[in-house]
Design a protein around this motif. Sequence first.
Motif, PDB file in Angstrom:
ATOM      1  N   ARG A 343     105.696  59.890 -20.294  1.00 46.54           N
ATOM      2  CA  ARG A 343     104.886  60.877 -21.020  1.00 46.54           C
ATOM      3  C   ARG A 343     103.553  61.090 -20.314  1.00 46.54           C
ATOM      4  O   ARG A 343     103.056  62.213 -20.215  1.00 46.54           O
ATOM      5  CB  ARG A 343     104.670  60.378 -22.462  1.00 46.54           C
ATOM      6  N   ALA A 344     102.969  60.008 -19.812  1.00 48.40           N
ATOM      7  CA  ALA A 344     101.688  60.115 -19.093  1.00 48.40           C
ATOM      8  C   ALA A 344     101.856  60.943 -17.821  1.00 48.40           C
ATOM      9  O   ALA A 344     101.019  61.786 -17.492  1.00 48.40           O
ATOM     10  CB  ALA A 344     101.152  58.726 -18.761  1.00 48.40           C
ATOM     11  N   ALA A 347     102.052  64.518 -18.669  1.00 44.03           N
ATOM     12  CA  ALA A 347     100.738  65.049 -19.020  1.00 44.03           C
ATOM     13  C   ALA A 347      99.933  65.379 -17.769  1.00 44.03           C
ATOM     14  O   ALA A 347      99.318  66.439 -17.667  1.00 44.03           O
ATOM     15  CB  ALA A 347      99.988  64.044 -19.891  1.00 44.03           C
ATOM     16  N   TYR A 371      98.784  65.104 -25.235  1.00 46.13           N
ATOM     17  CA  TYR A 371      99.010  63.719 -24.838  1.00 46.13           C
ATOM     18  C   TYR A 371      98.244  62.757 -25.753  1.00 46.13           C
ATOM     19  O   TYR A 371      98.773  61.730 -26.179  1.00 46.13           O
ATOM     20  CB  TYR A 371      98.577  63.514 -23.381  1.00 46.13           C
ATOM     21  N   THR A 375     100.045  59.881 -28.016  1.00 44.97           N
ATOM     22  CA  THR A 375      99.794  58.454 -27.796  1.00 44.97           C
ATOM     23  C   THR A 375      99.074  57.831 -28.985  1.00 44.97           C
ATOM     24  O   THR A 375      99.298  56.667 -29.295  1.00 44.97           O
ATOM     25  CB  THR A 375      99.002  58.222 -26.491  1.00 44.97           C
TER      26      THR A 375
END
Length: 465
Positions: A343-344, A347, A371, A375
């Motif tokens: 996911r990071a 982003a 993001y 998170t």
Amino acid sequence: MALRFYNTLTQQVEPFSTRDNVVRMYSCGPTVYNFAHIGNFRSFVFPDMLRRWLRARGFTLNHVMNITDIDDKIIRNANAAGKSINEFTEVYTKAFLEDTAALRIERPEHITPATAHIPEMVEAVEQLTKAGHTYVSDGSVYYRIATFPGYGKLSHNDFSGIRAGARVDNDEYDKDDARDFVLWKAAKEGEPAWDTSIGNGRPGWHIECSAMAMKYLGEQLDIHTGGVDLTFPHHENEIAQAEGISGKQFVRFWLHAEHLSVESQKMSKSLGNIYTLRDIQEKGYTPEALRYLLGSVPYRKKLNFTFDGLKAAMTSIERLRNYELRLKTSHFPEGTNDALETRAQTAVKAFDEAMDDDLNTAEALAAVYEYVRDTNSAMDSGEFKAGNVAGALAFLARFDSIFDVLKPTVKAGSLSDAEVETLIAERTSAKKNKDFARADGIRKELLEQGVILEDTKEGVRWKRA
RNA sequence: GGCGCGGUAGCCAAGUGGUAAGGCAGAGGUCUGCAAAACCUUUAUUCGUCGGUUCGACUCCGAUCCGCGCCUCCA
């Protein structure tokens, strides 16, 4: 898609690259006849974010900004104030440098006043004369635009309707053609002048940029920035000057920042809506809030400045700072959540692609907030692990390397960290003894000192307002 | 008149020929000694208006209304 910018010259978005990874960039700087206002700052925050993004993309910068410290308005205002030109411009030059520093606008590699480059300007005029582009009228030197066929190519103005040779007499100087402009103004009573080989006088407005750009960057620049209003005549004239001397294309990419309006109205003295950074700060807003607001709307879009918007910027920054604080102070479960690592990366990719797309800062911000929301949720549910912290902080750092708003502006005379910690310890013991009055008292006391406390499961967290 | 830009929810604003990002504000909720923070839910059947093309348009074309910039100094 690769890095690309909208080029005023071609009226198209074009892929950007340079021949050797160095970006030769010139930005028209301020005329120091007054404090710079928020509109000016938009056109300086823009090249700052541009610089930072170019660097993030691996380019090395050679960036020049002029400070116009000699012009009609300066002479007029200085005379009105009963000051010498130097005394007068010194005040506003200093203010400009302070303000831009407060707004975290990086210093270009070269930032330098026009009056330090009189010899270069004189030489440029001489070269233009040698190339047959000038004429003298009443002691002033003019550029004869009829000798430069490409005139109008940047602003896309068609000048064929203006007859060459038509005498234009609504100007205080005598020109042969309406398009012609002054390169060197003959000395006048009560005005500063330099005694040079092209006469006793002072430079016209346009020549300084061409002379300084060519001195520090050579005959061909990669990027030239400025406010949209400078497209014509200033930048058009810069092209005529530089190309009239070199015979080569002066600038590859012309990038123009749109103006901003204030509460949907044009900034004007009569409306009293011309705000300086000092005005903004007096109203309790931070410089970084202004920076965020100015940077959050893509540079080619008109920006409607409102105090609601500035408030929103403050709140938004606050949320991001809280997020960063949470990352740095919370204890997360051991391990790494692979999905969140991915996911990071997603982003970062979204952020980078938005910035590559002609500096689409609005979309880049959306990538950040999506993001952050995801998170934060993961932290609440316990899915966010200790091993995910580094990736999150790295993404936040990438964002902040461009936007530069996370670090609070520290005020002088604040409590030291140790003093704050002592008071917090005292409050914690008061809370244990259920002495909530005392605990709240300390919290209030700290708040008055600009320190905000937050109780979390893992103890007290604090930050400066 | 010439050149150019824009009209998307209360506000600021992305975006794409395939069914509306994000931020702020508002409402409800979870959590909490209180507060703060955070999270969840909710807020545009609709993208100035009218036509056209298309299986389908906010996105393309035409028209039209409104706002703005430059053409003179201006970030």
